[in-house]
Design a protein around this motif. Structure first.
Motif, PDB file in Angstrom:
ATOM      1  N   GLU A  31      -4.959  33.050  -7.158  1.00  0.00           N
ATOM      2  CA  GLU A  31      -5.323  33.697  -5.891  1.00  0.00           C
ATOM      3  C   GLU A  31      -4.534  33.094  -4.727  1.00  0.00           C
ATOM      4  O   GLU A  31      -4.030  33.825  -3.863  1.00  0.00           O
ATOM      5  N   LEU A  32      -4.451  31.762  -4.702  1.00  0.00           N
ATOM      6  CA  LEU A  32      -3.760  31.101  -3.595  1.00  0.00           C
ATOM      7  C   LEU A  32      -2.265  31.381  -3.632  1.00  0.00           C
ATOM      8  O   LEU A  32      -1.641  31.610  -2.590  1.00  0.00           O
ATOM      9  N   GLN A  35      -1.822  34.845  -2.293  1.00  0.00           N
ATOM     10  CA  GLN A  35      -2.123  34.862  -0.863  1.00  0.00           C
ATOM     11  C   GLN A  35      -0.963  34.308  -0.034  1.00  0.00           C
ATOM     12  O   GLN A  35      -0.642  34.830   1.032  1.00  0.00           O
TER      13      GLN A  35
END
Length: 225
Positions: A31-32, A35
């Motif tokens: 996810e990071l 992102q």
């Protein structure tokens, strides 16, 4: 700029903005990475680097978190600079210490209680009874740290700790005539304590400045080692 450096800067920006406050858990790696527009390998390298800086902490089986970001934690790694400093670098560190330590002593003179003064007296008595250089230096560190702590500024205390570690102090003393240097240090410590006891801020600052200036002179005379 290398991809890892970009990743480090992006995570730092999230911390500075408050998006990742102290103690918060980082999103999952995938996810990071998505992102921030990073590859997982760049993100992993950035996390490793920030963990080494103690900006991030990894908890086995739980994930990666932003540390408490306390000055003592973040400055801890900088003590390595003091540990390995020699020559001009050692002198530069002592010059910074000479700028800060007299001011700390001056403030301490206005704040020291009878209890504080008694604690400082006990430290100097232990220093006088020290059986070797290492024991004397432990007392020396305790004495200066106790004075800095009277200012009640943890950033100042952390910086002064970083500027003069035990390793550096041992090297300075062993590069001089140790017995003579310790005798001088005892007298200079007593002068600092006397000024603190009198509540004389200017005299405390002057005594601390003389003490650190003597260390600079020893380093110069020893060729910076």
């Amino acid at each position: 700029m290398a991809l890892t450096d970009q990743a480090i800067d992006k995570i730092k920006a999230m911390i500075v903005s408050g998006e990742l406050p102290p103690g918060s858990r980082l999103p999952k790696e995938g996810e990071l990475a998505l992102q921030l527009g990073l590859s997982r390998s760049s993100l992993r390298e950035a996390v490793r680097a920030l963990t080494a800086m103690q900006i991030l902490v990894t908890r086995q089986g739980d994930g990666t978190y932003v540390s408490d970001l306390e000055p003592q934690r973040l400055l801890e790694n900088l003590s390595f600079v003091s540990d390995v400093s020699r020559g001009a670098t050692a002198l530069h560190l002592l010059q910074v210490r000479r700028l800060l330590e007299p001011q700390a002593a001056a403030l301490a003179a206005t704040r020291a209680t009878e209890e504080d003064l008694a604690a400082l007296r006990r430290i100097l008595d232990e220093a006088t009874a020290a059986g070797d250089v290492e024991e004397f230096i432990r007392c020396d560190i305790d004495f200066h740290r106790a004075i800095a702590d009277l200012v009640a500024n943890p950033v100042l205390s952390a910086i002064l700790d970083m500027l003069s570690t035990q390793t550096q102090r041992v090297r300075i003393l062993r590069g001089t005539e140790a017995a003579q240097a310790i005798d001088h240090a005892h007298r200079e410590h007593e002068a600092i304590l006397a000024a603190l006891r009198d509540g004389d801020a200017q005299l405390a600052a002057a005594a601390a400045a003389v003490h650190v200036a003597a260390l600079e002179r020893w380093v110069r005379d020893a060729g910076g080692h």
